[in-house]
Design a protein around this motif. Structure first.
Motif, PDB file in Angstrom:
ATOM      1  N   VAL A   1       0.860  -1.182   0.000  1.00  0.00           N
ATOM      2  CA  VAL A   1       0.000   0.000   0.000  1.00  0.00           C
ATOM      3  C   VAL A   1       0.894   1.228   0.000  1.00  0.00           C
ATOM      4  CG1 VAL A   1      -1.766   1.313   1.217  1.00  0.00           C
ATOM      5  CG2 VAL A   1      -1.828  -1.179   1.261  1.00  0.00           C
ATOM      6  N   ASN A   2       0.686   2.111  -0.982  1.00  0.00           N
ATOM      7  CA  ASN A   2       1.436   3.364  -1.044  1.00  0.00           C
ATOM      8  C   ASN A   2       0.703   4.410  -0.208  1.00  0.00           C
ATOM      9  OD1 ASN A   2       3.721   3.196  -3.253  1.00  0.00           O
ATOM     10  ND2 ASN A   2       1.965   2.045  -4.034  1.00  0.00           N
ATOM     11  N   ILE A   3       1.349   4.861   0.869  1.00  0.00           N
ATOM     12  CA  ILE A   3       0.740   5.826   1.779  1.00  0.00           C
ATOM     13  C   ILE A   3       1.434   7.174   1.624  1.00  0.00           C
ATOM     14  CG2 ILE A   3       0.390   6.433   4.214  1.00  0.00           C
ATOM     15  CD1 ILE A   3       0.068   3.441   4.768  1.00  0.00           C
ATOM     16  N   THR A   4       0.641   8.219   1.485  1.00  0.00           N
ATOM     17  CA  THR A   4       1.174   9.571   1.360  1.00  0.00           C
ATOM     18  C   THR A   4       0.631  10.431   2.494  1.00  0.00           C
ATOM     19  OG1 THR A   4       1.218   9.369  -1.049  1.00  0.00           O
ATOM     20  CG2 THR A   4       1.390  11.576  -0.140  1.00  0.00           C
ATOM     21  N   VAL A   5       1.535  11.114   3.186  1.00  0.00           N
ATOM     22  CA  VAL A   5       1.142  12.029   4.266  1.00  0.00           C
ATOM     23  C   VAL A   5       1.395  13.449   3.788  1.00  0.00           C
ATOM     24  CG1 VAL A   5       1.483  12.701   6.665  1.00  0.00           C
ATOM     25  CG2 VAL A   5       1.724  10.301   6.000  1.00  0.00           C
ATOM     26  N   THR A   6       0.358  14.277   3.800  1.00  0.00           N
ATOM     27  CA  THR A   6       0.461  15.607   3.186  1.00  0.00           C
ATOM     28  C   THR A   6      -0.473  16.583   3.877  1.00  0.00           C
ATOM     29  OG1 THR A   6       0.205  16.764   1.075  1.00  0.00           O
ATOM     30  CG2 THR A   6      -1.312  14.960   1.501  1.00  0.00           C
ATOM     31  N   VAL A   7      -0.316  17.863   3.548  1.00  0.00           N
ATOM     32  CA  VAL A   7      -1.163  18.910   4.115  1.00  0.00           C
ATOM     33  C   VAL A   7      -2.424  19.096   3.277  1.00  0.00           C
ATOM     34  CG1 VAL A   7      -1.281  21.369   4.699  1.00  0.00           C
ATOM     35  CG2 VAL A   7       0.822  20.081   5.131  1.00  0.00           C
ATOM     36  N   VAL A   8      -2.316  18.856   1.970  1.00  0.00           N
ATOM     37  CA  VAL A   8      -3.441  19.044   1.047  1.00  0.00           C
ATOM     38  C   VAL A   8      -3.735  17.710   0.354  1.00  0.00           C
ATOM     39  CG1 VAL A   8      -4.303  20.269  -0.989  1.00  0.00           C
ATOM     40  CG2 VAL A   8      -2.807  21.449   0.650  1.00  0.00           C
ATOM     41  N   ILE A   9      -4.994  17.362   0.265  1.00  0.00           N
ATOM     42  CA  ILE A   9      -5.412  16.118  -0.398  1.00  0.00           C
ATOM     43  C   ILE A   9      -6.447  16.432  -1.476  1.00  0.00           C
ATOM     44  CG2 ILE A   9      -6.755  13.984  -0.080  1.00  0.00           C
ATOM     45  CD1 ILE A   9      -5.352  13.570   2.562  1.00  0.00           C
ATOM     46  N   LEU A  10      -6.289  15.789  -2.629  1.00  0.00           N
ATOM     47  CA  LEU A  10      -7.293  15.881  -3.687  1.00  0.00           C
ATOM     48  C   LEU A  10      -8.167  14.632  -3.615  1.00  0.00           C
ATOM     49  CD1 LEU A  10      -8.501  17.227  -6.186  1.00  0.00           C
ATOM     50  CD2 LEU A  10      -6.832  15.967  -7.574  1.00  0.00           C
ATOM     51  N   GLN A  11      -9.412  14.813  -3.235  1.00  0.00           N
ATOM     52  CA  GLN A  11     -10.349  13.696  -3.127  1.00  0.00           C
ATOM     53  C   GLN A  11     -10.977  13.449  -4.497  1.00  0.00           C
ATOM     54  OE1 GLN A  11     -12.870  15.313  -0.096  1.00  0.00           O
ATOM     55  NE2 GLN A  11     -11.529  14.683   1.577  1.00  0.00           N
ATOM     56  N   SER A  12     -10.762  12.225  -5.012  1.00  0.00           N
ATOM     57  CA  SER A  12     -11.267  11.882  -6.347  1.00  0.00           C
ATOM     58  C   SER A  12     -11.719  10.428  -6.345  1.00  0.00           C
ATOM     59  CB  SER A  12     -10.184  12.101  -7.395  1.00  0.00           C
ATOM     60  OG  SER A  12      -9.068  11.246  -7.159  1.00  0.00           O
ATOM     61  N   PRO A  13     -12.537  10.017  -7.319  1.00  0.00           N
ATOM     62  CA  PRO A  13     -13.040   8.639  -7.335  1.00  0.00           C
ATOM     63  C   PRO A  13     -11.912   7.621  -7.479  1.00  0.00           C
ATOM     64  CG  PRO A  13     -14.320  10.027  -8.818  1.00  0.00           C
ATOM     65  CD  PRO A  13     -13.126  10.828  -8.400  1.00  0.00           C
ATOM     66  N   VAL A  14     -12.033   6.524  -6.736  1.00  0.00           N
ATOM     67  CA  VAL A  14     -11.057   5.439  -6.837  1.00  0.00           C
ATOM     68  C   VAL A  14     -11.366   4.566  -8.048  1.00  0.00           C
ATOM     69  CG1 VAL A  14     -10.156   3.381  -5.708  1.00  0.00           C
ATOM     70  CG2 VAL A  14     -10.635   5.421  -4.363  1.00  0.00           C
ATOM     71  N   LEU A  15     -12.659   4.294  -8.279  1.00  0.00           N
ATOM     72  CA  LEU A  15     -13.071   3.451  -9.398  1.00  0.00           C
ATOM     73  C   LEU A  15     -13.237   4.289 -10.667  1.00  0.00           C
ATOM     74  CD1 LEU A  15     -15.743   1.208  -7.645  1.00  0.00           C
ATOM     75  CD2 LEU A  15     -13.346   0.667  -8.113  1.00  0.00           C
ATOM     76  N   PRO A  16     -13.135   3.663 -11.845  1.00  0.00           N
ATOM     77  CA  PRO A  16     -13.319   4.401 -13.096  1.00  0.00           C
ATOM     78  C   PRO A  16     -14.690   5.070 -13.162  1.00  0.00           C
ATOM     79  CG  PRO A  16     -12.350   2.250 -13.530  1.00  0.00           C
ATOM     80  CD  PRO A  16     -12.739   2.256 -12.087  1.00  0.00           C
ATOM     81  N   VAL A  17     -14.730   6.253 -13.770  1.00  0.00           N
ATOM     82  CA  VAL A  17     -15.968   7.007 -13.952  1.00  0.00           C
ATOM     83  C   VAL A  17     -16.493   6.730 -15.355  1.00  0.00           C
ATOM     84  CG1 VAL A  17     -16.984   9.316 -14.005  1.00  0.00           C
ATOM     85  CG2 VAL A  17     -15.134   8.794 -12.400  1.00  0.00           C
TER      86      VAL A  17
ATOM     87  N   GLU B   1     -16.995   1.747 -21.267  1.00  0.00           N
ATOM     88  CA  GLU B   1     -18.120   0.816 -21.275  1.00  0.00           C
ATOM     89  C   GLU B   1     -18.801   0.868 -19.926  1.00  0.00           C
ATOM     90  OE1 GLU B   1     -14.983  -0.359 -21.609  1.00  0.00           O
ATOM     91  OE2 GLU B   1     -14.802  -0.446 -23.776  1.00  0.00           O
ATOM     92  N   LEU B   2     -20.047   0.433 -19.906  1.00  0.00           N
ATOM     93  CA  LEU B   2     -20.787   0.377 -18.654  1.00  0.00           C
ATOM     94  C   LEU B   2     -20.181  -0.649 -17.732  1.00  0.00           C
ATOM     95  CD1 LEU B   2     -24.558   0.535 -19.514  1.00  0.00           C
ATOM     96  CD2 LEU B   2     -23.165   2.247 -18.380  1.00  0.00           C
ATOM     97  N   LEU B   3     -20.122  -0.320 -16.463  1.00  0.00           N
ATOM     98  CA  LEU B   3     -19.829  -1.339 -15.471  1.00  0.00           C
ATOM     99  C   LEU B   3     -20.988  -2.322 -15.478  1.00  0.00           C
ATOM    100  CD1 LEU B   3     -18.525   0.882 -12.574  1.00  0.00           C
ATOM    101  CD2 LEU B   3     -17.238  -0.252 -14.381  1.00  0.00           C
ATOM    102  N   CYS B   4     -20.701  -3.564 -15.165  1.00  0.00           N
ATOM    103  CA  CYS B   4     -21.725  -4.567 -15.366  1.00  0.00           C
ATOM    104  C   CYS B   4     -22.808  -4.541 -14.314  1.00  0.00           C
ATOM    105  CB  CYS B   4     -21.102  -5.926 -15.333  1.00  0.00           C
ATOM    106  SG  CYS B   4     -20.794  -6.436 -13.680  1.00  0.00           S
ATOM    107  N   HIS B   5     -23.896  -5.128 -14.687  1.00  0.00           N
ATOM    108  CA  HIS B   5     -25.013  -5.355 -13.784  1.00  0.00           C
ATOM    109  C   HIS B   5     -25.100  -6.846 -13.652  1.00  0.00           C
ATOM    110  CE1 HIS B   5     -27.377  -2.449 -11.991  1.00  0.00           C
ATOM    111  NE2 HIS B   5     -28.529  -2.859 -12.391  1.00  0.00           N
ATOM    112  N   LEU B   6     -24.721  -7.381 -12.536  1.00  0.00           N
ATOM    113  CA  LEU B   6     -24.859  -8.816 -12.442  1.00  0.00           C
ATOM    114  C   LEU B   6     -25.885  -9.120 -11.404  1.00  0.00           C
ATOM    115  CD1 LEU B   6     -22.541 -11.752 -11.882  1.00  0.00           C
ATOM    116  CD2 LEU B   6     -24.892 -11.496 -12.543  1.00  0.00           C
ATOM    117  N   VAL B   7     -26.380 -10.289 -11.562  1.00  0.00           N
ATOM    118  CA  VAL B   7     -27.451 -10.649 -10.713  1.00  0.00           C
ATOM    119  C   VAL B   7     -27.164 -11.856  -9.887  1.00  0.00           C
ATOM    120  CG1 VAL B   7     -29.613  -9.886 -11.440  1.00  0.00           C
ATOM    121  CG2 VAL B   7     -28.233 -11.214 -12.932  1.00  0.00           C
TER     122      VAL B   7
END
Length: 367
Positions: A248-264, A334-340
C-alpha cells in the motif's frame, strides 16, 4: 424475480433457464452484442440466438449452448472487454476476491431451486469430502487451501470450476492511502497472523519494521500516533518465512485531492475536492497532467459529461498550504456490469448483464 446487484469482474455463471439481458454502453447506437461458443464464432445477437433491441440483447431462456465469450462491438470495429458466461445446472458459489489467511470461507454447491442437496467437493481434481447440506466451510484458511474447486450433485451434474485465492492483506484505519499530517494511522496484518509484521520503505529508510525507528508494535498491528510527511512510503505485511502481502502506497500531506477510486463512466459527472485537514472550501487551483485547468473558489471542481479525454493525473494547490499528491482519474468507455443472482460470487464486467430468475416452477420462456 431476484434482486440485481452491481459487480465488477469478468465471469458469469448462470443456471439453465435463466433470463439474460446484455447491454452495451449508454448512448451506444451502432453497438451490438457478439459471442463465441463451442459451436459458432463471431455471431451477432439476433442472427441465430437472442432477441435484439437497439444495443441490447435478450436471451429469454438460457441453455448450456449459450455458454461462451460475449462482448460489445461497434460498426467501426471497436470492442469492449469480454465476459465469459457459463450456463449450467450446478453452480459452486465461492468468493471472487482473495480470502485472507486465518479467515473462514464457505463454498455453496447449489442448483437453480436450492434445496440443500448433498454435494461432493473437489480441489484440484481430488475429492475432499461430501457435505450433506451442499455447503463446505474451510475454517482458518491457509495458503495450502488455494486452488481450483468444483462440486457435483447426484442427478444434476458438475459445477464449473472456481478458483479460491488466499492472500495476506494489509489493512489500514482510516481506510485511505492519503493522510493529512498529524493524523493517527493503524496498520494491521491478517487475522490469526502471529509471526507477521508491518514493514515499509520510505525516501530515507528501506525494509524497516514497525517498532524499530517508527511506529508502536502490538502483536501483528502497528500504530503511528502522529503522522508526518516522512511517513510517506510503501507499506506491507511480511511473515517470518518471508511471505508478503499486497503493498500500500501511503502519502502524508497537508493538502489532499479527493477523487473517485473506481473508473468514472463516460457521460457521467465527477467532482474533485481539494481539502486540508481543517477546511474543504478554500480556493484551489486544479491541474491535469501538470497543466493548469482553472481556479475554483470553493475548492471543488466538477467535470460535467466526462469523456475519455478527461482521463489523467490530477493535483491541486491551496495558497498557504501547498500541493496535493497526484490522483489518477480513470474513465471507462463501457458500462460497469449489472450482475445478478449471486454477487459477489458470480459477476461480469463492461457489458451490462441484467439477469432475472423466474421462480415459478415449470414456466418456460422462449427466445
Amino acid at each position: 424475480f431476484t434482486y440485481l446487484s452491481l459487480c465488477l469482474l469478468t465471469l458469469v455463471s448462470l443456471f439453465i433457464g435463466e433470463y439474460l439481458h446484455l447491454s452495451c454502453e449508454e448512448d451506444s447506437a451502432g453497438w451490438t452484442v457478439k459471442r463465441n461458443t463451442t459451436t459458432k464464432t463471431l455471431t451477432e445477437c439476433g442472427d441465430t440466438w437472442g432477441k435484439l433491441r437497439a444495443s441490447s440483447c435478450r436471451i429469454s431462456y438460457t441453455h448450456p449452448s449459450d455458454s461462451g465469450v460475449y462482448w460489445c462491438e461497434s460498426r467501426e470495429g471497436a470492442t469492449s472487454n469480454t465476459v465469459n458466461i457459463t450456463v449450467t445446472a450446478v453452480i459452486l458459489q465461492s468468493p471472487v476476491l482473495p480470502v485472507m489467511e486465518g479467515a473462514a470461507v464457505t463454498l455453496n454447491c447449489t442448483t437453480r431451486t436450492p434445496s440443500s442437496l448433498p454435494a461432493d467437493f473437489y480441489k484440484d481434481g481430488s475429492l475432499i469430502r461430501t457435505e450433506s447440506t451442499g455447503q463446505m466451510t474451510i475454517h482458518h484458511v491457509s495458503k495450502s487451501d488455494e486452488g481450483l474447486y468444483h462440486c457435483t450433485i447426484s442427478g444434476y451434474g458438475q459445477s464449473p470450476p472456481s478458483w479460491l485465492a488466499v492472500a495476506a492483506s494489509l489493512t489500514l484505519r482510516p481506510s485511505t492511502a492519503q493522510l493529512f499530517v498529524h493524523e493517527s494511522l493503524h496498520l494491521s496484518c491478517e487475522e490469526d497472523s502471529a509471526g507477521w509484521t508491518v514493514k515499509r520503505n520510505t525516501t530515507t529508510e528501506t525494509m524497516t519494521e514497525c517498532g524499530d525507528t517508527w511506529g508502536k508494535l502490538t502483536a501483528s498491528s502497528c500504530v503511528i500516533s502522529y503522522t508526518y510527511p516522512s511517513d510517506t512510503g510503501v507499506y506491507w505485511c511480511e511473515s517470518r518465512e518471508g511471505a508478503t502481502s499486497n503493498t500500500v502506497n501511503i502519502t502524508v500531506t497537508v493538502v489532499i485531492l479527493q477523487s473517485p477510486v473506481l473508473p468514472v463512466m463516460e457521460g457521467a459527472a465527477v467532482t474533485l475536492n481539494c481539502a486540508t485537514r481543517t477546511a474543504s472550501n478554500l480556493p484551489a487551483d486544479f491541474y491535469k497532467d501538470g497543466s493548469f485547468i482553472r481556479t475554483e473558489s470553493t475548492g471543488q471542481m466538477t467535470i460535467h459529461h466526462v469523456s475519455k479525454s478527461d482521463e489523467g493525473l490530477y493535483h491541486c494547490t491551496i495558497s498557504g498550504y501547498g500541493q496535493s499528491p497526484p490522483s489518477w482519474l480513470a474513465v471507462a468507455g463501457e458500462l460497469l456490469c449489472h450482475l445478478v443472482v449471486f454477487c459477489p460470487y458470480f459477476i461480469s464486467t463492461l457489458l451490462l448483464v441484467s439477469l432475472w430468475r423466474q421462480r415459478s416452477a415449470g414456466k418456460r420462456l422462449t427466445d
